[in-house]
Design an enzyme around this catalytic site. Sequence first.
Site, mmCIF file in Angstrom:
data_model
loop_
_atom_site.group_PDB
_atom_site.id
_atom_site.type_symbol
_atom_site.label_atom_id
_atom_site.label_comp_id
_atom_site.label_asym_id
_atom_site.label_seq_id
_atom_site.Cartn_x
_atom_site.Cartn_y
_atom_site.Cartn_z
ATOM 1 C CD GLN A 74 -3.132 -0.355 -0.011
ATOM 2 O OE1 GLN A 74 -3.087 0.796 -0.426
ATOM 3 N NE2 GLN A 74 -4.032 -1.222 -0.457
ATOM 4 C CB SER A 75 4.135 1.976 -1.484
ATOM 5 O OG SER A 75 4.884 3.126 -1.795
ATOM 6 C CG ASN A 76 0.737 6.554 1.263
ATOM 7 O OD1 ASN A 76 -0.409 6.248 0.933
ATOM 8 N ND2 ASN A 76 1.148 6.499 2.524
ATOM 9 C CB CYS A 78 4.348 2.624 -5.188
ATOM 10 S SG CYS A 78 5.932 1.889 -4.711
#
Length: 337
Positions: A74-76, A78
Amino acid sequence: MTIEYPERIELANTPTPLQRLQRTSQQLGVELWIKRDDLTGCELSGNKVRKLEFLFARARELGVDTVITGGGEQSNHCRATAMAAARLGLRCRLLLRTIKPAVPPKLTANILLDKLAGADIRWIDHDQWKDRAALFAEEAAAVNAAGGSAYIIPEGGSNATGAWGYVRAAEELHNQLAELPSKATTVVYACGSGGTGAGLILGKKLLGAPFAVAGINVCDDRAYFVDAIGSICRDFIEQYKLELQIDETDIEIVDGHVGLGYAKSRPAELETIRDLCRREGIVLDPVYSGKAWHGMLQELATDRARFGERIVFVHTGGIFGLFAASEAFADILRART
Ligand SMILES: *Cc1c(COP(=O)(O)O)cnc(C)c1O
């Protein structure tokens, strides 16, 4: 001093507002402000956008057609990279870390946005992540072999180039604080990969700004971040040939609030997010800003003067992460309180 910035592509809505939280200040007995970096944009929101302004400018200078980066599922960072790439007409490849790559997580929150933006996702496990530098290089080689060219952005956009984003934010904040009566002030932020901290510390130093900078780590530990931030600062000073000295005493990391681990929340942390939202109408995310805010409250509970007379909490964004955690909130939202 006047800071000479490298090339930048405008992606963020800046300056972001600096808002006073009246009721919370009263409750805590300290003057509390929030720097709304969650409002740098919508799809392109949060702290990563500031770093990407400089990273994408570099990618454009190099003339590449693809950017490669990676992070947690859930990388912001990325998601912001995928959106920025779409906006600028570049391709984006993401290496996303998950427990079981053969069974990728649901298409929700940031993952949904990555896909909408057309990013190519390769799922990798936690062991593979340890070798991420090699995997990024492998992806870049694949892009080259197909006749393209790639620019690798590290995890969190946290390198010397990305740090300029928070040097610029420090300058913005310095100007905003100059409008207020002078008081002993600490800028508090959530620390995840170190780039925000490095930029704030470098900016403070370059400006000779009077505020202190304190990071609350949401993963790893103090030693890890003193090292990581120190190394970004050294690269920055060397690469841009600056007359600056950053040592361990400049890097304040407030450890002890990681809780259950990266991206894992304790009920008390979720309650903190709920309570702030009900008191101020501001939403923090569970992985970074909410955990750091919770840590800040713990620190203030033991020592109200811990951060001086005035605190500026940097809201680094991350709202989409909240939707990935909706089930965890169910219990604390069930009762009609
Ligand atoms: C990435 C991130 C952080 C941490 O910033 P770093 O520069 O990686 O230390 C904090 N908050 C949010 C919402 C983030 O996405």
